[in-house]
Design an enzyme around this catalytic site. Structure first.
Site, PDB file in Angstrom:
ATOM      1  N   ASN A   1       0.972  -1.186   0.064  1.00  0.00           N
ATOM      2  CA  ASN A   1      -0.076  -0.084   0.119  1.00  0.00           C
ATOM      3  C   ASN A   1       1.079   1.288   0.016  1.00  0.00           C
ATOM      4  O   ASN A   1       1.381   1.634   0.991  1.00  0.00           O
ATOM      5  CB  ASN A   1      -0.871   0.003   1.213  1.00  0.00           C
ATOM      6  CG  ASN A   1      -1.797   1.320   1.477  1.00  0.00           C
ATOM      7  OD1 ASN A   1      -1.725   2.246   0.539  1.00  0.00           O
ATOM      8  ND2 ASN A   1      -2.367   1.280   2.509  1.00  0.00           N
TER       9      ASN A   1
ATOM     10  N   LYS B   1       0.136   4.160  -0.223  1.00  0.00           N
ATOM     11  CA  LYS B   1      -0.343   5.509   0.188  1.00  0.00           C
ATOM     12  C   LYS B   1      -0.235   6.662  -0.605  1.00  0.00           C
ATOM     13  O   LYS B   1      -0.209   6.573  -1.682  1.00  0.00           O
ATOM     14  CB  LYS B   1       0.251   5.676   1.834  1.00  0.00           C
ATOM     15  CG  LYS B   1      -0.221   4.501   2.674  1.00  0.00           C
ATOM     16  CD  LYS B   1      -0.004   4.613   4.123  1.00  0.00           C
ATOM     17  CE  LYS B   1       0.041   3.077   4.745  1.00  0.00           C
ATOM     18  NZ  LYS B   1      -0.049   3.143   6.205  1.00  0.00           N
TER      19      LYS B   1
ATOM     20  N   HIS C   1      -9.498   1.204   5.023  1.00  0.00           N
ATOM     21  CA  HIS C   1      -8.109   1.388   5.899  1.00  0.00           C
ATOM     22  C   HIS C   1      -8.403   2.444   7.119  1.00  0.00           C
ATOM     23  O   HIS C   1      -9.277   3.261   7.075  1.00  0.00           O
ATOM     24  CB  HIS C   1      -7.213   1.833   4.774  1.00  0.00           C
ATOM     25  CG  HIS C   1      -5.828   1.791   5.193  1.00  0.00           C
ATOM     26  ND1 HIS C   1      -5.336   2.932   6.334  1.00  0.00           N
ATOM     27  CD2 HIS C   1      -4.631   1.087   5.014  1.00  0.00           C
ATOM     28  CE1 HIS C   1      -4.013   2.437   6.556  1.00  0.00           C
ATOM     29  NE2 HIS C   1      -3.726   1.429   5.945  1.00  0.00           N
TER      30      HIS C   1
ATOM     31  N   GLU D   1      -6.598   4.618   8.033  1.00  0.00           N
ATOM     32  CA  GLU D   1      -6.485   6.046   7.832  1.00  0.00           C
ATOM     33  C   GLU D   1      -7.707   6.816   7.294  1.00  0.00           C
ATOM     34  O   GLU D   1      -8.143   8.028   7.488  1.00  0.00           O
ATOM     35  CB  GLU D   1      -5.388   6.352   6.952  1.00  0.00           C
ATOM     36  CG  GLU D   1      -3.820   5.880   7.617  1.00  0.00           C
ATOM     37  CD  GLU D   1      -2.785   5.349   6.769  1.00  0.00           C
ATOM     38  OE1 GLU D   1      -2.850   5.302   5.761  1.00  0.00           O
ATOM     39  OE2 GLU D   1      -1.737   4.796   7.570  1.00  0.00           O
TER      40      GLU D   1
ATOM     41  N   GLU E   1      -5.259  -4.899  10.504  1.00  0.00           N
ATOM     42  CA  GLU E   1      -3.921  -4.115  10.794  1.00  0.00           C
ATOM     43  C   GLU E   1      -4.459  -3.152  11.940  1.00  0.00           C
ATOM     44  O   GLU E   1      -5.335  -2.302  12.260  1.00  0.00           O
ATOM     45  CB  GLU E   1      -4.108  -2.893   9.440  1.00  0.00           C
ATOM     46  CG  GLU E   1      -3.928  -3.537   8.153  1.00  0.00           C
ATOM     47  CD  GLU E   1      -3.223  -2.448   7.052  1.00  0.00           C
ATOM     48  OE1 GLU E   1      -2.235  -2.601   6.535  1.00  0.00           O
ATOM     49  OE2 GLU E   1      -4.140  -1.386   7.117  1.00  0.00           O
TER      50      GLU E   1
ATOM     51  N   GLY F   1       2.749   2.301  10.749  1.00  0.00           N
ATOM     52  CA  GLY F   1       3.674   3.394  10.746  1.00  0.00           C
ATOM     53  C   GLY F   1       4.353   3.814  12.173  1.00  0.00           C
ATOM     54  O   GLY F   1       4.951   4.677  12.099  1.00  0.00           O
TER      55      GLY F   1
ATOM     56  N   SER G   1       3.646  -2.196  10.165  1.00  0.00           N
ATOM     57  CA  SER G   1       5.151  -2.090  10.479  1.00  0.00           C
ATOM     58  C   SER G   1       5.841  -3.690  10.023  1.00  0.00           C
ATOM     59  O   SER G   1       6.542  -4.219  10.800  1.00  0.00           O
ATOM     60  CB  SER G   1       5.585  -2.029  11.828  1.00  0.00           C
ATOM     61  OG  SER G   1       5.258  -0.638  12.274  1.00  0.00           O
TER      62      SER G   1
ATOM     63  N   GLY H   1       3.031  -1.158   4.068  1.00  0.00           N
ATOM     64  CA  GLY H   1       3.068   0.266   3.849  1.00  0.00           C
ATOM     65  C   GLY H   1       4.465   0.765   3.563  1.00  0.00           C
ATOM     66  O   GLY H   1       5.005   0.613   2.740  1.00  0.00           O
ATOM     67  N   GLY H   2       4.983   1.361   4.717  1.00  0.00           N
ATOM     68  CA  GLY H   2       6.587   1.927   4.528  1.00  0.00           C
ATOM     69  C   GLY H   2       7.456   0.996   3.651  1.00  0.00           C
ATOM     70  O   GLY H   2       7.917   1.606   2.648  1.00  0.00           O
TER      71      GLY H   2
END
Ligand code: 13P
Length: 252
Positions: free
Chosen positions: A9, A11, A95, A97, A167, A173, A213, A234-235
Site C-alpha cells: 500500500n 499510500k 483502511h 487512515e 491492521e 507506521g 510495520s 506500507g512503508g
C-alpha cells in the site's frame, strides 16, 4: 491451500514516473516467484500507468479506495467500475487512515463492499483495533463489529473475492509490529467470525493478511502463523529491496 498475498500500500507516495519505476523494479526482481500473489496499490494518478506497466505480469494492481456508486454527481470520487476499466484487480477499503482521518464508518464501508461485489474486482477489507480499544479489553468486540457490519448482507458467492486485512492501528507506521502470537490470535478470531457468518469452507478459503510495520526482519515469523495468509505493507513497500525480501519470505 490459501495462496499468500503480499500487497504494498503505497499510500500518498510516488509520482507517476516513480510508481512506474517501482513497479517495474518489483516485476523484474520477482519473476521467479510463483507461489505468492503480489499486489501493489499506487495513488489514483499512477494507477493507469502502473496497470499498463504490469500488464502481462502476474503482479496485481489495487486502488486504495473507491466510492460506492458507479457514476453520478459525486465530485472528486472514483467508482469501482472506473478502477476495473483501467485493468485493476483489487480495491482496498476500510483502511484505518480512512476510518480515522476521513470519518468512514462501518455502514459506509459496507456500501463499498456491496458496490465492489457488483464488479469483478477483489476487495481488501481492512479492520483493526486502536491501542485504547486493545488496552480496554474491547479488541474482540471491535473486530466482531468491523467484520459483521463490514460484510453485512454480502452473499456467500461474493466471498471468493474478499480478502481481510487485519491492521492493528497501533502498529501502523509506528515500527511496533504485533507479535507473532498477537497476530495469530486476532487472525484466528477473524477466521472464527467468517465461520459463524459463512461456514467452514469460506472461513478456510479466505485470505487474512496482517498489516502494521511489516519489515524484512519480522515477515518470516508472521507468515509462519497458521492463520496469517499474507501481509499488507506500507512503508517497506516503497523500498524495492525490502518489499522484494518480504515477498520472498522464508518459510520457517
Ligand atoms: P506500515 O507498514 O507503514 O506500518 O503501514 C501499514 C499499512 O497501513 C498498510 O496498509
Amino acid at each position: 491451500m490459501r495462496t499468500p498475498i503480499i500487497a504494498g500500500n503505497w499510500k500518498l507516495h510516488n509520482t507517476r514516473d516513480q510508481a512506474i519505476a517501482l513497479s517495474t523494479g518489483i516485476k523484474s526482481q520477482t519473476s521467479d516467484v510463483t507461489d505468492v500473489e503480489i499486489v501493489v496499490a499506487p495513488v489514483f494518478t499512477a494507477l493507469n500507468a502502473v496497470a499498463d506497466a504490469l500488464r502481462g505480469s502476474s503482479i496485481k494492481v489495487a486502488a486504495q479506495n473507491c466510492y460506492p456508486q458507479a457514476q453520478g454527481a459525486f465530485t472528486g470520487e472514483v467508482s469501482p467500475q472506473l478502477v476495473e476499466d483501467i485493468g485493476c484487480n483489487y480495491v482496498i477499503i476500510g483502511h484505518s487512515e480512512r476510518r480515522q482521518l476521513f470519518g468512514e464508518d462501518d455502514a459506509f464501508i459496507n456500501r463499498k463492499v456491496h458496490a465492489l461485489a457488483e464488479t469483478g474486482l477483489g476487495t481488501i477489507l481492512c479492520i483493526g483495533e486502536t491501542l485504547a480499544e486493545r488496552e480496554s479489553g474491547q479488541m474482540f468486540n471491535v473486530l466482531r463489529r468491523q467484520v459483521c457490519e463490514g460484510l453485512k448482507g454480502l452473499g456467500i458467492e461474493s466471498m471468493v473475492r474478499v480478502v481481510i486485512a487485519y491492521e492493528p492501528v497501533w502498529a501502523i507506521g509506528t515500527g511496533k509490529t504485533a507479535s507473532d502470537q498477537q497476530a495469530q490470535e486476532s487472525h484466528a478470531f477473524i477466521r472464527s467470525l467468517l465461520d459463524e457468518l459463512y461456514g467452514a469452507q469460506v472461513a478456510g478459503a479466505t485470505r487474512i493478511l496482517y498489516g502494521g510495520s511489516v519489515k524484512p526482519d519480522n515477515v518470516d515469523g508472521l507468515m509462519a502463523q497458521p492463520d496469517v495468509d499474507g501481509a499488507l505493507v506500507g512503508g517497506a513497500s516503497l523500498k524495492p529491496a525490502d518489499f522484494v525480501r518480504i515477498i520472498k519470505f522464508q518459510k520457517v
